[in-house]
Design a protein around this motif. Structure first.
Motif, mmCIF file in Angstrom:
data_model
loop_
_atom_site.group_PDB
_atom_site.id
_atom_site.type_symbol
_atom_site.label_atom_id
_atom_site.label_comp_id
_atom_site.label_asym_id
_atom_site.label_seq_id
_atom_site.Cartn_x
_atom_site.Cartn_y
_atom_site.Cartn_z
ATOM 1 N N ASN A 146 -20.455 -4.738 -6.721
ATOM 2 C CA ASN A 146 -20.826 -4.366 -5.109
ATOM 3 C C ASN A 146 -19.252 -3.928 -4.613
ATOM 4 O O ASN A 146 -18.986 -2.871 -4.600
ATOM 5 N N GLY A 147 -18.675 -4.987 -4.345
ATOM 6 C CA GLY A 147 -17.239 -4.392 -4.013
ATOM 7 C C GLY A 147 -16.447 -3.865 -4.831
ATOM 8 O O GLY A 147 -16.494 -3.837 -6.078
ATOM 9 N N ILE A 148 -15.721 -2.836 -4.316
ATOM 10 C CA ILE A 148 -15.059 -1.850 -4.965
ATOM 11 C C ILE A 148 -13.854 -1.258 -4.442
ATOM 12 O O ILE A 148 -14.001 -0.890 -3.148
ATOM 13 N N THR A 149 -12.540 -1.349 -4.833
ATOM 14 C CA THR A 149 -11.438 -0.572 -4.303
ATOM 15 C C THR A 149 -10.491 -0.331 -5.424
ATOM 16 O O THR A 149 -10.888 -0.332 -6.494
ATOM 17 N N HIS A 150 -9.469 0.450 -4.973
ATOM 18 C CA HIS A 150 -8.503 1.134 -6.011
ATOM 19 C C HIS A 150 -7.131 1.016 -5.718
ATOM 20 O O HIS A 150 -6.769 0.804 -4.448
ATOM 21 N N SER A 151 -6.270 0.948 -6.733
ATOM 22 C CA SER A 151 -4.858 1.149 -6.492
ATOM 23 C C SER A 151 -4.329 2.551 -7.070
ATOM 24 O O SER A 151 -4.969 2.998 -7.676
ATOM 25 N N LEU B 114 -14.612 -5.301 -1.319
ATOM 26 C CA LEU B 114 -13.126 -5.519 -1.790
ATOM 27 C C LEU B 114 -12.183 -4.635 -1.175
ATOM 28 O O LEU B 114 -12.839 -3.247 -0.881
ATOM 29 N N ARG B 115 -11.197 -4.850 -0.507
ATOM 30 C CA ARG B 115 -10.272 -3.898 0.140
ATOM 31 C C ARG B 115 -8.739 -4.428 -0.256
ATOM 32 O O ARG B 115 -8.335 -5.368 -0.301
ATOM 33 N N LEU B 116 -7.709 -3.114 -0.913
ATOM 34 C CA LEU B 116 -6.459 -3.612 -1.390
ATOM 35 C C LEU B 116 -5.681 -3.347 -0.373
ATOM 36 O O LEU B 116 -5.195 -2.228 0.104
ATOM 37 N N ASP B 117 -4.664 -4.307 0.036
ATOM 38 C CA ASP B 117 -3.569 -3.968 0.674
ATOM 39 C C ASP B 117 -2.431 -3.810 -0.099
ATOM 40 O O ASP B 117 -1.704 -4.656 -0.628
ATOM 41 N N VAL C 276 -2.007 -7.366 -1.839
ATOM 42 C CA VAL C 276 -3.021 -8.460 -1.732
ATOM 43 C C VAL C 276 -4.345 -7.605 -1.657
ATOM 44 O O VAL C 276 -4.740 -6.734 -1.046
ATOM 45 N N LEU C 277 -5.239 -8.512 -2.545
ATOM 46 C CA LEU C 277 -6.750 -7.914 -2.486
ATOM 47 C C LEU C 277 -7.402 -8.853 -1.695
ATOM 48 O O LEU C 277 -7.443 -10.038 -1.943
ATOM 49 N N TRP C 278 -8.206 -8.216 -0.518
ATOM 50 C CA TRP C 278 -8.978 -9.060 0.181
ATOM 51 C C TRP C 278 -10.405 -8.810 -0.063
ATOM 52 O O TRP C 278 -10.786 -7.739 -0.524
ATOM 53 N N GLY C 279 -11.225 -9.934 -0.020
ATOM 54 C CA GLY C 279 -12.584 -9.724 -0.321
ATOM 55 C C GLY C 279 -13.515 -10.506 0.567
ATOM 56 O O GLY C 279 -12.916 -11.472 1.020
ATOM 57 N N LEU D 178 -9.312 -2.997 6.663
ATOM 58 C CA LEU D 178 -7.874 -3.356 6.719
ATOM 59 C C LEU D 178 -7.132 -2.529 8.013
ATOM 60 O O LEU D 178 -7.453 -1.243 7.866
ATOM 61 N N ASP D 179 -6.201 -2.910 8.468
ATOM 62 C CA ASP D 179 -5.445 -2.139 9.381
ATOM 63 C C ASP D 179 -3.992 -1.843 8.607
ATOM 64 O O ASP D 179 -3.808 -2.736 7.696
#
Length: 331
Positions: free
Chosen positions: A40-45, A93-96, A101-104, A153-154
């Motif tokens: 489900n959750g997915i984000t990238h760096s 998942l969203r990456l700051d 910081v990885l938020w989920g 995220l902001d």
């Protein structure tokens, strides 16, 4: 089915059926390890030196497990985070990246079935993990028994969270540990699953989806008072809009989970912030299996197909797929 055969079969199906509507192009599948189910959750760096506009690493979480995979685009897959009793799902998942910081979001979507057949649900929450050490930094329960669905995220490190059971968008300010209600509106209310996906534009405007009602809403911050909530005119209701992100050109990309029909889609809507005129819905891909989330880097889109629809249909719960994967598209 081995990986080569799976990819070959997929390419044959793509060539033989109208799964795509230009300009999206199917590129590849990333098959996930045996034992990792319902992505489900997915984000990238990004690699700030070599790959300024492209993703170098993906992070993928599960609907039913707190395990988070780290996948480098040279093909290496490893467990970044194994999950804990407090983090039992990773549906968003969203990456700051600036702060590492990885938020989920960790909602107990399906619950736990006891020996007596009764289903209980653990309190929903969000979490923060140090991307360098995989150390858990925060686990914060949703207020008033709310359902944490998706996050955005902001630029300051603040976190917006959609609440699927209450008509609210919550906000966690940087450096704090308690939510405040950022927006509350009757247009967020649903008899079934309410607010789902959320995307934040560069100007601070939010777009959210109503999962069961098939609507999109625009939320504009105000200098004083509550944010302004407007319905976005669409030519049809969306079939379970879920994950969404803004593309580099300002258009909105949305996954359409399609619980009823089973025909999951990747959609694009241009000029989404203009609510005065009806929007055209472009289907970039169809025939997807319960697409739930996505992340965008440049012109590349990665989509998690949860393949979880059978768990939502009476009598089909035992039909667990043999394989799970992330699908890659190019605009």
């Amino acid at each position: 089915m081995n990986r080569t055969l799976l990819q070959t079969t997929t390419l044959i199906l793509i060539a033989a059926s109208p799964i795509l509507a230009a300009p999206a192009q199917a590129q590849s599948l990333i098959q996930l390890p045996t034992g990792f189910q319902y992505p489900n959750g997915i984000t990238h760096s990004r690699d700030p030196i070599r790959l300024r506009s492209a993703a170098s690493t993906l992070y993928v979480g599960s609907v039913t497990s707190g395990q988070i995979l780290r996948i480098t685009l040279n093909g290496k897959t490893e467990t970044f985070f194994p999950g804990t009793d407090e983090i039992f799902a990773a549906t968003s998942l969203r990456l700051d990246e600036q702060r590492g910081v990885l938020w989920g979001a960790s909602p107990d979507f399906l619950g736990v079935r006891g020996a007596d057949g009764q289903v209980t649900r653990r309190p929903h929450r969000i979490f923060a993990i140090d991307i360098r050490t995989a150390k858990v930094l925060q686990v914060i329960a949703m207020p008033a028994g709310g359902f944490s669905n998706d996050i955005a995220l902001d630029e300051n490190g603040g976190v917006y969270v959609t609440d699927s059971s209450r008509p609210r968008i919550h906000y966690l300010a940087p450096g704090t540990t308690q939510f405040r209600v950022w927006a509350e509106d009757e247009q967020f209310r649903s008899r079934q699953i309410g607010l789902g996906g959320i995307a934040r534009a560069a100007n601070g405007v939010l777009i959210v989806g109503m999962f069961s009602d098939g609507k999109l809403l625009k939320i504009t911050p105000q200098a004083q008072g509550n944010p302004k909530v407007e319905a976005i005119p669409l030519p049809r209701s969306l079939e379970n809009p879920d994950g969404m992100q803004f593309a580099p050109d300002g258009s909105l990309l949305i996954t359409e989970g399609a619980v009823s029909s089973g025909n999951g889609r990747l959609l694009r809507i241009r000029n989404i912030l203009d609510t005065k005129t009806p929007k055209e819905i472009e289907t970039l891909a169809s025939g997807l299996e319960s697409p739930v989330n996505l992340t965008i880097a440049g012109q590349t889109i990665w989509i998690t197909e949860s393949r979880i629809r059978h768990r939502l249909l009476p009598g089909k719960e035992a039909a667990v797929p043999n394989t799970f994967f992330v699908r890659r598209f190019a605009l």
